[in-house]
Motif scaffolding. Sequence first.
Motif, PDB file in Angstrom:
ATOM      1  N   PHE A 166       0.816  -1.213   0.000  1.00 22.11           N
ATOM      2  CA  PHE A 166       0.000   0.000   0.000  1.00 22.11           C
ATOM      3  C   PHE A 166       0.852   1.266   0.000  1.00 22.11           C
ATOM      4  O   PHE A 166       0.354   2.335  -0.354  1.00 22.11           O
ATOM      5  CB  PHE A 166      -0.918   0.019   1.221  1.00 22.11           C
ATOM      6  CG  PHE A 166      -2.163  -0.808   1.076  1.00 22.11           C
ATOM      7  CD1 PHE A 166      -3.389  -0.218   0.831  1.00 22.11           C
ATOM      8  CD2 PHE A 166      -2.114  -2.188   1.177  1.00 22.11           C
ATOM      9  CE1 PHE A 166      -4.538  -0.973   0.688  1.00 22.11           C
ATOM     10  CE2 PHE A 166      -3.263  -2.967   1.045  1.00 22.11           C
ATOM     11  CZ  PHE A 166      -4.479  -2.349   0.802  1.00 22.11           C
ATOM     12  N   GLY A 167       2.114   1.159   0.411  1.00 21.93           N
ATOM     13  CA  GLY A 167       2.952   2.357   0.535  1.00 21.93           C
ATOM     14  C   GLY A 167       2.478   3.262   1.652  1.00 21.93           C
ATOM     15  O   GLY A 167       2.670   4.484   1.608  1.00 21.93           O
ATOM     16  N   LEU A 168       1.870   2.675   2.685  1.00 24.32           N
ATOM     17  CA  LEU A 168       1.344   3.431   3.823  1.00 24.32           C
ATOM     18  C   LEU A 168       1.702   2.700   5.118  1.00 24.32           C
ATOM     19  O   LEU A 168       1.830   1.471   5.123  1.00 24.32           O
ATOM     20  CB  LEU A 168      -0.186   3.541   3.751  1.00 24.32           C
ATOM     21  CG  LEU A 168      -0.795   4.396   2.646  1.00 24.32           C
ATOM     22  CD1 LEU A 168      -2.308   4.195   2.618  1.00 24.32           C
ATOM     23  CD2 LEU A 168      -0.460   5.871   2.857  1.00 24.32           C
ATOM     24  N   PRO A 169       1.823   3.433   6.230  1.00 25.51           N
ATOM     25  CA  PRO A 169       2.001   2.751   7.508  1.00 25.51           C
ATOM     26  C   PRO A 169       0.791   1.867   7.811  1.00 25.51           C
ATOM     27  O   PRO A 169      -0.359   2.274   7.606  1.00 25.51           O
ATOM     28  CB  PRO A 169       2.115   3.898   8.525  1.00 25.51           C
ATOM     29  CG  PRO A 169       2.522   5.091   7.723  1.00 25.51           C
ATOM     30  CD  PRO A 169       1.893   4.911   6.376  1.00 25.51           C
ATOM     31  N   ALA A 170       1.049   0.667   8.265  1.00 26.07           N
ATOM     32  CA  ALA A 170      -0.018  -0.270   8.634  1.00 26.07           C
ATOM     33  C   ALA A 170      -0.021  -0.400  10.152  1.00 26.07           C
ATOM     34  O   ALA A 170       0.968  -0.842  10.746  1.00 26.07           O
ATOM     35  CB  ALA A 170       0.205  -1.624   7.971  1.00 26.07           C
ATOM     36  N   GLU A 171      -1.128  -0.005  10.779  1.00 30.85           N
ATOM     37  CA  GLU A 171      -1.225   0.027  12.232  1.00 30.85           C
ATOM     38  C   GLU A 171      -2.072  -1.142  12.732  1.00 30.85           C
ATOM     39  O   GLU A 171      -3.146  -1.405  12.191  1.00 30.85           O
ATOM     40  CB  GLU A 171      -1.847   1.351  12.688  1.00 30.85           C
ATOM     41  CG  GLU A 171      -1.041   2.565  12.240  1.00 30.85           C
ATOM     42  CD  GLU A 171      -1.780   3.871  12.455  1.00 30.85           C
ATOM     43  OE1 GLU A 171      -1.116   4.934  12.430  1.00 30.85           O
ATOM     44  OE2 GLU A 171      -3.018   3.851  12.622  1.00 30.85           O
ATOM     45  N   ARG A 172      -1.573  -1.804  13.775  1.00 31.17           N
ATOM     46  CA  ARG A 172      -2.305  -2.903  14.389  1.00 31.17           C
ATOM     47  C   ARG A 172      -2.923  -2.397  15.694  1.00 31.17           C
ATOM     48  O   ARG A 172      -2.221  -1.823  16.530  1.00 31.17           O
ATOM     49  CB  ARG A 172      -1.357  -4.073  14.659  1.00 31.17           C
ATOM     50  CG  ARG A 172      -2.039  -5.323  15.192  1.00 31.17           C
ATOM     51  CD  ARG A 172      -1.185  -6.563  14.932  1.00 31.17           C
ATOM     52  NE  ARG A 172       0.148  -6.471  15.486  1.00 31.17           N
ATOM     53  CZ  ARG A 172       1.166  -7.236  15.093  1.00 31.17           C
ATOM     54  NH1 ARG A 172       1.004  -8.134  14.134  1.00 31.17           N
ATOM     55  NH2 ARG A 172       2.352  -7.108  15.643  1.00 31.17           N
ATOM     56  N   PRO A 173      -4.243  -2.549  15.870  1.00 30.68           N
ATOM     57  CA  PRO A 173      -4.873  -2.083  17.111  1.00 30.68           C
ATOM     58  C   PRO A 173      -4.275  -2.743  18.351  1.00 30.68           C
ATOM     59  O   PRO A 173      -3.647  -3.803  18.271  1.00 30.68           O
ATOM     60  CB  PRO A 173      -6.339  -2.474  16.929  1.00 30.68           C
ATOM     61  CG  PRO A 173      -6.530  -2.555  15.454  1.00 30.68           C
ATOM     62  CD  PRO A 173      -5.227  -3.084  14.917  1.00 30.68           C
ATOM     63  N   HIS A 174      -4.515  -2.125  19.504  1.00 32.52           N
ATOM     64  CA  HIS A 174      -3.894  -2.584  20.746  1.00 32.52           C
ATOM     65  C   HIS A 174      -4.428  -3.933  21.204  1.00 32.52           C
ATOM     66  O   HIS A 174      -3.782  -4.615  21.993  1.00 32.52           O
ATOM     67  CB  HIS A 174      -4.092  -1.545  21.859  1.00 32.52           C
ATOM     68  CG  HIS A 174      -5.458  -1.558  22.494  1.00 32.52           C
ATOM     69  ND1 HIS A 174      -6.551  -0.935  21.906  1.00 32.52           N
ATOM     70  CD2 HIS A 174      -5.916  -2.097  23.647  1.00 32.52           C
ATOM     71  CE1 HIS A 174      -7.609  -1.094  22.692  1.00 32.52           C
ATOM     72  NE2 HIS A 174      -7.264  -1.786  23.744  1.00 32.52           N
ATOM     73  N   THR A 175      -5.614  -4.328  20.726  1.00 29.26           N
ATOM     74  CA  THR A 175      -6.171  -5.619  21.106  1.00 29.26           C
ATOM     75  C   THR A 175      -6.562  -6.408  19.871  1.00 29.26           C
ATOM     76  O   THR A 175      -6.987  -5.827  18.863  1.00 29.26           O
ATOM     77  CB  THR A 175      -7.411  -5.462  22.017  1.00 29.26           C
ATOM     78  OG1 THR A 175      -7.938  -6.766  22.317  1.00 29.26           O
ATOM     79  CG2 THR A 175      -8.503  -4.640  21.355  1.00 29.26           C
TER      80      THR A 175
END
Length: 520
Positions: free
Chosen positions: A435-444
């Motif tokens: 995607f060329g974007l930061p991929a964030e994983r939720p805290h849970t």
Amino acid sequence: MAQSDPLILAIDNGTQSVRALLFDSCGHLVGKGKQEIEPYFSEQPGWAEQHPEYFWEQLGKACQRLWSSTDIRPDQVAGITVTTQRGTVINLDSDGKPLRPAIIWLDQRHARVDGPLKGPWGWLFKTLRLEETIERFREKTQANWIAQNQPDIWANTAHYLLLSGYLNYRLTGEFRDSTGSQVGYLPFDYKNQRWASPRDFKWQAMPVTRDMLPDLVQPGETIGHLHAEAASHLGVPQGLPVIAAASDKACEILGSGGLTPDVGCMSYGTTATINTTSRRYVEPTRFMPPYPSALPGHYSTEVMIYRGFWMVSWFKQQFGLREQKLAEARGIEPEALFDELVDSVPAGSMGLMLQPYWSPGVRNPGPEAKGSIIGFGDVHTRAHLYRAILEGLAYALREGKERIEKRSGQKIRRLRVAGGGSQSNAAMQLTADIFGLPAERPHTYETSGLGAAIDAAVGLKLHPDFATAVAKMTRVGDTFYPNPETSALYNRLYREVYLDMYPRLQPLYHKIRNITGYPK
């Protein structure tokens, strides 16, 4: 957490398990009971069914597991909320008893379609060249199949519910459900988020009548109160309010913190999706509606890859026995070894490209679509195939992202990735790169349950509004940043190869369908 702090019991009935989850008002998961379930049984090829009572029994077992694993007192629970798999339908008689097994969303049976719709709707769909889309809708409508093949059961159907409506009924005795849960082949008006008006074509396309359907309330509103039998089943006090949530995907978006259209919420689950939340009614694919959001009055602009991370399970079953046995011997989770498999192969899988249409679509892809893999050579191993599956899913969801952006006029600037596949660091990094974007994983990991708990927290006045609840209860866990060189490679493969695969292969898919009759 103080012993007097109010807690929310969120029931998450997914495809693979039922989970009883306790959240506090800060979004901390303070208790969990997980009960694995048999997703379905199949009496005929392509059928997927399960007994409604089975879901209720497994819900009780999940609650038993919860209370046996924690010192938290049941009287701390301030309210109950339910989120479930989408599109699973249940027929009840006038006494509220199941008439047949539930038809699960994975079911592949087709109803008979006898000619186009009559009158103005038929003419309109012909003019708009939507006849095949409407025919597909009528074929896949479970009510049509039941009425045609089990007319006695249909004649005795007093209540026709989704799984969410059934569980809410078992909890409260009320035939009420959330607008946010209405995803399926039902006479639902997605734009106005209510049952369709009497003139809507859906009433002509299926035998469902309004009196069979539950009353609807918005997420965050009270469905009813827990009656004595249900309270005993769950192990909590009688009379607790049951608060409307939404479908599991919609709750997953809310639990990931996706409140605005610039945040792309991806689900790496059995079905893989990319969604944004919007106040505007935007059809990501023309004539395919956005689904109701877990945020009242909003829409989820979704693009879906039907078999999604089911493909990963398919790979593990067909080719992953070595890793599963090795993991068992080492006492570790097999996923760690599958990540090693991905990391052993360079980005781009040495030219192996996969189109993940393991199940056909309705419009994009169409009903003729099939999966494909191109670029095989003698250098390729099962490790390359596994990485190509993950890459193909990410390519397909990137195409979905660009479709949503084009239709909405809104750029997606951040990614939140949830679902079982998000627990793989390799899959997360690959997603950021494609995607060329930061991929964030939720805290849970339990984002569906958390989204339902957010709905309940607002409904119970633990937070004054949804913006406050999301700010207090969600946060980012890990962030994966794209590697510029890898992103450049993926961008060329995506632009120059992947986007051409479906248009070039589509004529062959039509020929396969005509010759073999598959996909139907």
